[in-house]
Design a protein around this motif. Structure first.
Motif, PDB file in Angstrom:
ATOM      1  N   GLU A  24      13.658  22.973  12.219  1.00  0.00           N
ATOM      2  CA  GLU A  24      14.510  21.985  11.561  1.00  0.00           C
ATOM      3  C   GLU A  24      13.956  20.566  11.654  1.00  0.00           C
ATOM      4  O   GLU A  24      14.560  19.630  11.134  1.00  0.00           O
ATOM      5  N   ALA A  25      12.817  20.385  12.303  1.00  0.00           N
ATOM      6  CA  ALA A  25      12.221  19.047  12.428  1.00  0.00           C
ATOM      7  C   ALA A  25      11.909  18.500  11.037  1.00  0.00           C
ATOM      8  O   ALA A  25      11.353  19.203  10.194  1.00  0.00           O
ATOM      9  N   ARG A  26      12.264  17.254  10.800  1.00  0.00           N
ATOM     10  CA  ARG A  26      12.059  16.649   9.483  1.00  0.00           C
ATOM     11  C   ARG A  26      10.587  16.438   9.162  1.00  0.00           C
ATOM     12  O   ARG A  26      10.216  16.368   8.002  1.00  0.00           O
ATOM     13  N   CYS A  27       9.731  16.362  10.170  1.00  0.00           N
ATOM     14  CA  CYS A  27       8.302  16.154   9.936  1.00  0.00           C
ATOM     15  C   CYS A  27       7.587  17.442   9.569  1.00  0.00           C
ATOM     16  O   CYS A  27       6.459  17.414   9.084  1.00  0.00           O
ATOM     17  N   TRP A  43      12.913  24.078  16.335  1.00  0.00           N
ATOM     18  CA  TRP A  43      11.868  23.173  15.892  1.00  0.00           C
ATOM     19  C   TRP A  43      11.591  23.309  14.403  1.00  0.00           C
ATOM     20  O   TRP A  43      11.011  22.420  13.798  1.00  0.00           O
ATOM     21  N   CYS A  83      11.672  15.716  20.993  1.00  0.00           N
ATOM     22  CA  CYS A  83      10.303  15.383  20.578  1.00  0.00           C
ATOM     23  C   CYS A  83       9.817  14.157  21.353  1.00  0.00           C
ATOM     24  O   CYS A  83       8.704  14.142  21.881  1.00  0.00           O
ATOM     25  N   ALA A 113      14.666  14.875  17.247  1.00  0.00           N
ATOM     26  CA  ALA A 113      13.953  13.634  17.595  1.00  0.00           C
ATOM     27  C   ALA A 113      13.965  13.375  19.100  1.00  0.00           C
ATOM     28  O   ALA A 113      12.932  12.992  19.667  1.00  0.00           O
ATOM     29  N   ILE A 157      11.120   9.008   8.663  1.00  0.00           N
ATOM     30  CA  ILE A 157      11.256  10.468   8.618  1.00  0.00           C
ATOM     31  C   ILE A 157      11.959  10.954   9.885  1.00  0.00           C
ATOM     32  O   ILE A 157      12.797  11.853   9.837  1.00  0.00           O
ATOM     33  N   CYS A 158      11.639  10.344  11.018  1.00  0.00           N
ATOM     34  CA  CYS A 158      12.249  10.741  12.288  1.00  0.00           C
ATOM     35  C   CYS A 158      13.728  10.355  12.382  1.00  0.00           C
ATOM     36  O   CYS A 158      14.479  10.985  13.135  1.00  0.00           O
ATOM     37  N   CYS A 209      16.576  12.958  12.548  1.00  0.00           N
ATOM     38  CA  CYS A 209      16.001  14.282  12.786  1.00  0.00           C
ATOM     39  C   CYS A 209      16.769  14.953  13.927  1.00  0.00           C
ATOM     40  O   CYS A 209      17.017  14.330  14.960  1.00  0.00           O
TER      41      CYS A 209
END
Length: 110
Positions: free
Chosen positions: A24-27, A22, A62, A59, A52-53, A56
């Motif tokens: 590495e999540a872009r958000c 997690w 998520c 994603a 942003i997603c 990802c």
């Protein structure tokens, strides 16, 4: 209003429940500056959050987690949620126009 570290707290909880990365999540950032985009009512903010997603690495999980939790609102896994369901798009505020533009009209032919 929401807490600035809401996304970080969620990612921490999710990381304990699964072996996914997690971090590495872009958000996810250290400041929580992007959190407002993911929970905004403004269409440009929603579009930025979806961008942003895009791409990802987390994603899909998520999105699946948001569906399982029936998230009440926000952008999760690149999709906009309202009342626990995915919305195709957010309508502009106010009343819809009385006359739709010509390209949106459905022409019936005999």
């Amino acid at each position: 209003m929401f807490a600035p570290q809401l996304i970080d707290e969620l990612m921490d909880a999710l990381s304990k429940a699964s072996s996914l990365q997690w971090d590495e999540a872009r958000c996810r950032d250290e400041t929580g500056a992007a959190t407002g985009l993911f929970f905004s009512d403004q269409i440009p903010d929603i579009n930025r959050a979806k961008a942003i997603c895009a791409g990802c690495p987390v994603a899909e999980p998520c999105l699946q987690g948001a569906l399982e939790r029936q998230e009440p609102w926000g952008v999760w896994g690149g999709h906009l949620f309202a009342n626990g369901k995915i919305l195709a798009q957010k309508r502009k505020r106010g009343r819809p126009p009385k006359n739709r533009p010509a390209e949106e009209s459905i022409q019936l032919t005999a």
